[in-house]
Each structure stands twice: as C-alpha cells, then as structure tokens.
Scaffold this active site. Sequence first.
Site, PDB file in Angstrom:
ATOM      1  N   SER A  14       0.865  -1.194   0.000  1.00  7.37           N
ATOM      2  CA  SER A  14       0.000   0.000   0.000  1.00  7.37           C
ATOM      3  C   SER A  14       0.896   1.237   0.000  1.00  7.37           C
ATOM      4  O   SER A  14       2.123   1.118   0.104  1.00  7.37           O
ATOM      5  CB  SER A  14      -0.872  -0.004   1.245  1.00  7.37           C
ATOM      6  OG  SER A  14      -0.047   0.140   2.393  1.00  7.37           O
TER       7      SER A  14
ATOM      8  N   ASP B  60      -0.556  -1.540  -4.218  1.00  7.74           N
ATOM      9  CA  ASP B  60      -1.914  -1.646  -3.683  1.00  7.74           C
ATOM     10  C   ASP B  60      -2.471  -0.233  -3.440  1.00  7.74           C
ATOM     11  O   ASP B  60      -1.699   0.737  -3.425  1.00  7.74           O
ATOM     12  CB  ASP B  60      -1.834  -2.458  -2.377  1.00  7.74           C
ATOM     13  CG  ASP B  60      -3.154  -3.093  -1.985  1.00  7.74           C
ATOM     14  OD1 ASP B  60      -4.115  -2.996  -2.750  1.00  7.74           O
ATOM     15  OD2 ASP B  60      -3.200  -3.708  -0.899  1.00  7.74           O
ATOM     16  N   HIS B  61      -3.770  -0.119  -3.231  1.00 11.85           N
ATOM     17  CA  HIS B  61      -4.482   1.159  -3.036  1.00 11.85           C
ATOM     18  C   HIS B  61      -3.635   2.420  -3.172  1.00 11.85           C
ATOM     19  O   HIS B  61      -2.968   2.857  -2.240  1.00 11.85           O
ATOM     20  CB  HIS B  61      -5.191   1.149  -1.691  1.00 11.85           C
ATOM     21  CG  HIS B  61      -6.186   0.049  -1.627  1.00 11.85           C
ATOM     22  ND1 HIS B  61      -7.414   0.123  -2.246  1.00 11.85           N
ATOM     23  CD2 HIS B  61      -6.109  -1.191  -1.084  1.00 11.85           C
ATOM     24  CE1 HIS B  61      -8.062  -1.013  -2.051  1.00 11.85           C
ATOM     25  NE2 HIS B  61      -7.295  -1.835  -1.364  1.00 11.85           N
TER      26      HIS B  61
ATOM     27  N   ASP C 218      -7.137   3.866  -6.690  1.00 12.35           N
ATOM     28  CA  ASP C 218      -8.328   3.768  -5.852  1.00 12.35           C
ATOM     29  C   ASP C 218      -8.969   5.133  -5.664  1.00 12.35           C
ATOM     30  O   ASP C 218      -8.573   5.916  -4.811  1.00 12.35           O
ATOM     31  CB  ASP C 218      -7.955   3.157  -4.491  1.00 12.35           C
ATOM     32  CG  ASP C 218      -9.176   2.956  -3.607  1.00 12.35           C
ATOM     33  OD1 ASP C 218     -10.274   3.398  -3.995  1.00 12.35           O
ATOM     34  OD2 ASP C 218      -9.029   2.357  -2.522  1.00 12.35           O
TER      35      ASP C 218
ATOM     36  N   GLU D 132     -11.218   0.656  -8.862  1.00  7.78           N
ATOM     37  CA  GLU D 132     -12.093   0.300  -7.736  1.00  7.78           C
ATOM     38  C   GLU D 132     -13.465   0.915  -7.934  1.00  7.78           C
ATOM     39  O   GLU D 132     -13.576   2.090  -8.264  1.00  7.78           O
ATOM     40  CB  GLU D 132     -11.518   0.870  -6.434  1.00  7.78           C
ATOM     41  CG  GLU D 132     -10.087   0.465  -6.168  1.00  7.78           C
ATOM     42  CD  GLU D 132      -9.983  -0.655  -5.162  1.00  7.78           C
ATOM     43  OE1 GLU D 132      -9.008  -1.398  -5.244  1.00  7.78           O
ATOM     44  OE2 GLU D 132     -10.880  -0.794  -4.307  1.00  7.78           O
TER      45      GLU D 132
ATOM     46  N   HIS E  65     -12.520  -3.987   4.130  1.00  8.01           N
ATOM     47  CA  HIS E  65     -11.120  -3.932   4.567  1.00  8.01           C
ATOM     48  C   HIS E  65     -11.072  -3.993   6.093  1.00  8.01           C
ATOM     49  O   HIS E  65     -11.819  -3.288   6.769  1.00  8.01           O
ATOM     50  CB  HIS E  65     -10.465  -2.625   4.114  1.00  8.01           C
ATOM     51  CG  HIS E  65     -10.040  -2.643   2.681  1.00  8.01           C
ATOM     52  ND1 HIS E  65     -10.357  -1.651   1.796  1.00  8.01           N
ATOM     53  CD2 HIS E  65      -9.309  -3.545   1.978  1.00  8.01           C
ATOM     54  CE1 HIS E  65      -9.838  -1.931   0.613  1.00  8.01           C
ATOM     55  NE2 HIS E  65      -9.210  -3.085   0.681  1.00  8.01           N
ATOM     56  N   GLY E  66     -10.193  -4.815   6.620  1.00  4.78           N
ATOM     57  CA  GLY E  66     -10.047  -4.929   8.071  1.00  4.78           C
ATOM     58  C   GLY E  66     -10.897  -6.053   8.623  1.00  4.78           C
ATOM     59  O   GLY E  66     -11.774  -6.588   7.942  1.00  4.78           O
TER      60      GLY E  66
ATOM     61  N   HIS F 220     -11.054  -7.786  -2.606  1.00  5.78           N
ATOM     62  CA  HIS F 220     -10.252  -7.136  -1.560  1.00  5.78           C
ATOM     63  C   HIS F 220     -10.826  -7.487  -0.198  1.00  5.78           C
ATOM     64  O   HIS F 220     -11.960  -7.936  -0.081  1.00  5.78           O
ATOM     65  CB  HIS F 220     -10.290  -5.622  -1.750  1.00  5.78           C
ATOM     66  CG  HIS F 220      -9.386  -5.135  -2.827  1.00  5.78           C
ATOM     67  ND1 HIS F 220      -8.281  -4.355  -2.589  1.00  5.78           N
ATOM     68  CD2 HIS F 220      -9.405  -5.342  -4.167  1.00  5.78           C
ATOM     69  CE1 HIS F 220      -7.677  -4.086  -3.730  1.00  5.78           C
ATOM     70  NE2 HIS F 220      -8.338  -4.678  -4.708  1.00  5.78           N
TER      71      HIS F 220
ATOM     72  N   THR G 134      -4.849  -7.924   6.708  1.00  7.53           N
ATOM     73  CA  THR G 134      -5.051  -7.864   8.163  1.00  7.53           C
ATOM     74  C   THR G 134      -4.748  -9.197   8.851  1.00  7.53           C
ATOM     75  O   THR G 134      -4.093  -9.223   9.889  1.00  7.53           O
ATOM     76  CB  THR G 134      -6.499  -7.419   8.487  1.00  7.53           C
ATOM     77  OG1 THR G 134      -6.847  -6.351   7.629  1.00  7.53           O
ATOM     78  CG2 THR G 134      -6.626  -6.972   9.930  1.00  7.53           C
TER      79      THR G 134
HETATM   80 ZN   LIG Z   1      -7.756  -3.638  -0.684  1.00 10.05          ZN
END
Ligand SMILES: [Zn+2]
Length: 308
Positions: free
Chosen positions: A64, A96-97, A118, A154, A205-206, A234, A259
């Site tokens: 990221s 990434d992002h 993104d 995205e 996410h997370g 994702h 994560t």
């Molecule tokens: Zn992602």
Amino acid sequence: MTQNPTSSASGILLDGITDFRSCIAWAQKNNVAIGHFNISNLETLHAIASTAKKLNVPVIIGVSEGERDAVGVSMARAMVTAAAFDLNHPIFLNADHTYSLERAKEAIDAGYDSVIIDAAKLSKEENIALARQTVEYAKQVGSITGQDIIVEGELGYIGQSSKVMDKIPDGVGLDPDSLTHPDEVASFVAATGIDLIAPAVGNIHGLIKSGQPRLNIERIAEITAASSAGVVLHGASGIELDDLKAAVDAGVRIVHYNTELRVAFSAALSQYIKENPEETTPYKLTKTATDAVAKVVEEKLRIMNKMV
Ligand SMILES: [Zn+2]
C-alpha cells in the site's frame, strides 16, 4: 520518468506464465484465483514467497502507499525481484491502493507489475478520469520499457483500514443497492480501459471483531460476467472459507489478504518476546512470526488454487 534497474518476474516460466497478464489468463483458464498478500518487511515476503514456491502456485506481493513508504518504493521492487529470482518462481509486485496519479506514476516508473488506482471514494466522474489517466500513463511507459503494466480500478467503497475493528466502517453498505452493480462495472471498464476491477460485494477492509459479513456470491458472478476485466476480491481477511471457495468458483481471479497476516505476525512476535525476554537477534525474534504468516498464506492459497 526514471527506469528502475531491476526487472520484473517476467522470464520465469510456470505453466505458460511469463508476466502478470499471462498469470491472470492462467488463473482464468484454470478457474482459480491468485493470492495477493501485503508486506512491510522482509520476513513476511520470505513467508509468502516460500509458501507459494512450496505449493508451486504464482503469488502477488502487495504494498500500500503506507507500506511503500515503510519499505521504500524501489526497495520493494528489488526485494520481490530478488525473491522471484532466488526461488525461480513467478512472484509479482502490485502497488496496492494508490490514491493519486503522482503515486501511481511513481510505482509504474519503479517497474511494478501492476498498480491499483483507488478513487472509489470520489465521484464517478473523478474515478473514471483518474483510472483513465493511470491506464494512459502505464501504456506510455510500457511503450518505452516494453513492460505490460496492469491497472486495477475500484468501484464501490469497502473501507480503507487493515485493522481489527469493533464495527463495519462508516460509509460501507451491505444491502444489494449499496454493492457494486454489474452495469456500472461494464461502463466503468469501457470508459477507463482498466484490466482488473475491485468491486464491493459484501467484503470489507479490516477484521470485524464479531465476524465478517457474508459475501454476495450471486453479485460476484454477475460482475465477472459483465466485462472482460478480471475481478479482484479485496478485504478477504476473516471471510469464511466456504465464501472464499464460492467467490473463486464465481470467477474471482485475485484475492487480497493483509489484516490476517498482520494479526498472525504480531501475535506470534508478542508471544515469543514474552517467552524469550533475553533474545535480541532479529531473525530469531521473528522466526515464529514468519512461520505464523506462512501458515495463514498456505491455508488461503490451497483454497484459491483448489488444492483442498
Ligand atoms: Zn484492498
């Protein structure tokens, strides 16, 4: 534009895989998904790369913007190139992002195999404009260097953090109307020229402490049928393994984990330090943490590649 001296993973041949585009085609042909795992240190890279080699499946390393800042943009490229070379194995590197054209250009200039632009939180028009500019820049650089750089866009907001959370992040909706619509995907891909699309299909996410929501498998199947772009899932951390399996069957070609690896690494590291307070050698301190990451990676790769 500055050209990085390190080369990508191309040239390494596993079942016809010579570069990232051929790897996506390989996944499509075999109805499997390629694992995408994030790193911010060398230990995690070793864990992911060696596990992919052991299972003889390709893998993508993600960094990221924050992870690129921690590792170094070119350093990440050099590390992944070295891992691919040492193992003689297809290992690709993804930015990434990425939230701005400037940072996308930086990764493209450094020789990354792919970049995710993104702009899902911006307006549809801004998202299309930014994705299209990224595709154009990737093509422009590729025409000079010969590298075929993949661009992912995205569509649909799924949160931005790779942490353990008490609740679903603000702005994320899980009802069918809030999820990405197949018609939008078709027009977005046509308007931007992106190669890969990351939709919102119940993924977040997370990690949610009380458990992740279920994926909308029907919507995934509709989205994969809506355009020629490969579909990327994702925020797969914590998703039930049955949902992961069903998502791959429905046509997902890349699955992102971050994560769960962070949780495995930090829990094992804390435990080791607690039990071995006198230990000071970094590679000894991180051994169990690296093994814990490898275990998570192996479990996910086996499912994505239909080895279970
Ligand atoms: Zn992602």
